[in-house]
Design a protein around this motif. Structure first.
Motif, PDB file in Angstrom:
ATOM      1  N   PHE A  68     -99.156 -17.253  28.289  1.00 37.69           N
ATOM      2  CA  PHE A  68    -100.093 -18.314  27.950  1.00 37.69           C
ATOM      3  C   PHE A  68     -99.728 -18.986  26.629  1.00 37.69           C
ATOM      4  CE2 PHE A  68    -103.967 -19.670  25.722  1.00 37.69           C
ATOM      5  CZ  PHE A  68    -104.411 -20.645  26.606  1.00 37.69           C
ATOM      6  N   CYS A  69     -99.328 -18.206  25.638  1.00 34.77           N
ATOM      7  CA  CYS A  69     -99.046 -18.771  24.317  1.00 34.77           C
ATOM      8  C   CYS A  69     -97.855 -19.717  24.333  1.00 34.77           C
ATOM      9  CB  CYS A  69     -98.832 -17.657  23.299  1.00 34.77           C
ATOM     10  SG  CYS A  69    -100.315 -16.660  23.012  1.00 34.77           S
ATOM     11  N   ASP A  70     -96.972 -19.583  25.321  1.00 36.31           N
ATOM     12  CA  ASP A  70     -95.826 -20.484  25.415  1.00 36.31           C
ATOM     13  C   ASP A  70     -96.240 -21.903  25.795  1.00 36.31           C
ATOM     14  OD1 ASP A  70     -94.161 -18.447  24.731  1.00 36.31           O
ATOM     15  OD2 ASP A  70     -93.323 -18.142  26.733  1.00 36.31           O
ATOM     16  N   LEU A  71     -97.473 -22.069  26.245  1.00 36.32           N
ATOM     17  CA  LEU A  71     -97.966 -23.403  26.583  1.00 36.32           C
ATOM     18  C   LEU A  71     -98.376 -24.179  25.337  1.00 36.32           C
ATOM     19  CD1 LEU A  71    -100.239 -22.421  29.613  1.00 36.32           C
ATOM     20  CD2 LEU A  71     -97.890 -23.280  29.700  1.00 36.32           C
ATOM     21  N   ALA A  72     -98.518 -23.472  24.213  1.00 38.60           N
ATOM     22  CA  ALA A  72     -98.977 -24.096  22.973  1.00 38.60           C
ATOM     23  C   ALA A  72     -97.802 -24.630  22.161  1.00 38.60           C
ATOM     24  CB  ALA A  72     -99.767 -23.084  22.145  1.00 38.60           C
ATOM     25  N   HIS A  73     -98.139 -25.439  21.179  1.00 35.44           N
ATOM     26  CA  HIS A  73     -97.152 -25.966  20.242  1.00 35.44           C
ATOM     27  C   HIS A  73     -96.432 -24.799  19.565  1.00 35.44           C
ATOM     28  CE1 HIS A  73     -95.568 -28.048  16.695  1.00 35.44           C
ATOM     29  NE2 HIS A  73     -95.742 -29.168  17.359  1.00 35.44           N
ATOM     30  N   PRO A  74     -95.115 -24.896  19.339  1.00 30.07           N
ATOM     31  CA  PRO A  74     -94.368 -23.777  18.744  1.00 30.07           C
ATOM     32  C   PRO A  74     -94.957 -23.244  17.446  1.00 30.07           C
ATOM     33  CG  PRO A  74     -92.842 -25.409  19.572  1.00 30.07           C
ATOM     34  CD  PRO A  74     -94.218 -26.008  19.720  1.00 30.07           C
ATOM     35  N   SER A  75     -95.516 -24.111  16.611  1.00 31.69           N
ATOM     36  CA  SER A  75     -96.062 -23.660  15.332  1.00 31.69           C
ATOM     37  C   SER A  75     -97.335 -22.840  15.498  1.00 31.69           C
ATOM     38  CB  SER A  75     -96.350 -24.861  14.424  1.00 31.69           C
ATOM     39  OG  SER A  75     -97.408 -25.648  14.946  1.00 31.69           O
ATOM     40  N   LEU A  76     -97.952 -22.899  16.681  1.00 27.05           N
ATOM     41  CA  LEU A  76     -99.224 -22.214  16.911  1.00 27.05           C
ATOM     42  C   LEU A  76     -99.082 -20.948  17.737  1.00 27.05           C
ATOM     43  CD1 LEU A  76    -101.422 -25.332  17.787  1.00 27.05           C
ATOM     44  CD2 LEU A  76    -101.150 -24.232  15.558  1.00 27.05           C
TER      45      LEU A  76
END
Length: 226
Positions: A68-76
């Protein structure tokens, strides 16, 4: 695909209040614009509604099993993983924030995210319920996508130094530049990010996702370095 509550599920030890919040979040399943997903304890997407599939991939085969976290902006990604991990280990009961994510075609969008843990009959967290809704009033135009290389290597190091509070002379010594060389690159950074001074430069870099959130010393996301 519906996302029913598993049998013998509770939301936390304080079942009354958390059950209501869980029901409220689950009630957004069919609401227009609401992306709803269930994550396993490793934060992989298990199930999602059609809006989530439409936003992030188009089908369950494209989305389920993804981190799931890979869907977010790299900095987040790291801060988001940390906070969701706290839901999994029981140290948080609820997490809400704004995130920048990337749709299937790579376009960035800002979303209001709410997540709660779902516990099984053993009281251990069995999954995480996540609801994402479009965040009205937040502009995505200034978000730098991972495909846009905006900084040179030396500009990235100078930006990190400025964000850490390092003044010109020590920064010049650290990077084997003259004072004038540092000032030249700072001027280029101010122009690139369209800001008037160093304080605004750092704020802008964080808001654009160029600097990693929650990282010290400050670190430029490598995806944005040429």
């Amino acid at each position: 695909m519906a996302i029913p509550a598993p049998a013998d599920t509770v939301i936390s030890h304080d079942a009354g209040r958390d059950q209501l919040e869980y029901a409220d979040l689950l009630g957004q399943f069919d609401q227009p614009g609401a992306c709803v997903a269930r994550l396993d304890p490793n934060l992989l997407v298990q199930q999602a509604n059609q809006e989530f599939f439409r936003q992030f991939g188009g089908s369950s085969a494209d989305v389920c099993g993804r981190a799931f976290c890979d869907l977010a902006h790299p900095s987040l990604r790291q801060p988001l993983k940390h906070q969701l991990g706290r839901l999994v280990d029981g140290s948080r009961r609820r997490f809400a924030t704004h995130v920048v994510a990337f749709a299937a075609e790579g376009a960035p969008f800002t979303s209001a995210l709410t997540a709660v843990p779902v516990r099984g009959e053993t009281s251990r967290v069995a999954s995480i319920l996540v609801v994402m809704r479009s965040a009205a009033g937040f502009e995505d135009a200034d978000v730098v996508t991972p495909h846009k290389k905006v900084l040179t290597e030396i500009e990235a190091r100078i930006l990190e130094g400025i964000a850490a509070g390092v003044s010109t002379v020590p920064l010049a010594s650290r990077l084997y530049l003259s004072r004038q060389g540092v000032e030249y690159h700072v001027t280029r950074l101010l122009r690139k990010l369209r800001v008037p001074n160093r304080a605004a430069l750092v704020s802008r870099a964080y808001s654009m996702g160029v600097l990693e959130v929650g990282s010290w010393p400050p670190k430029v996301v490598q995806d944005f370095v040429k």
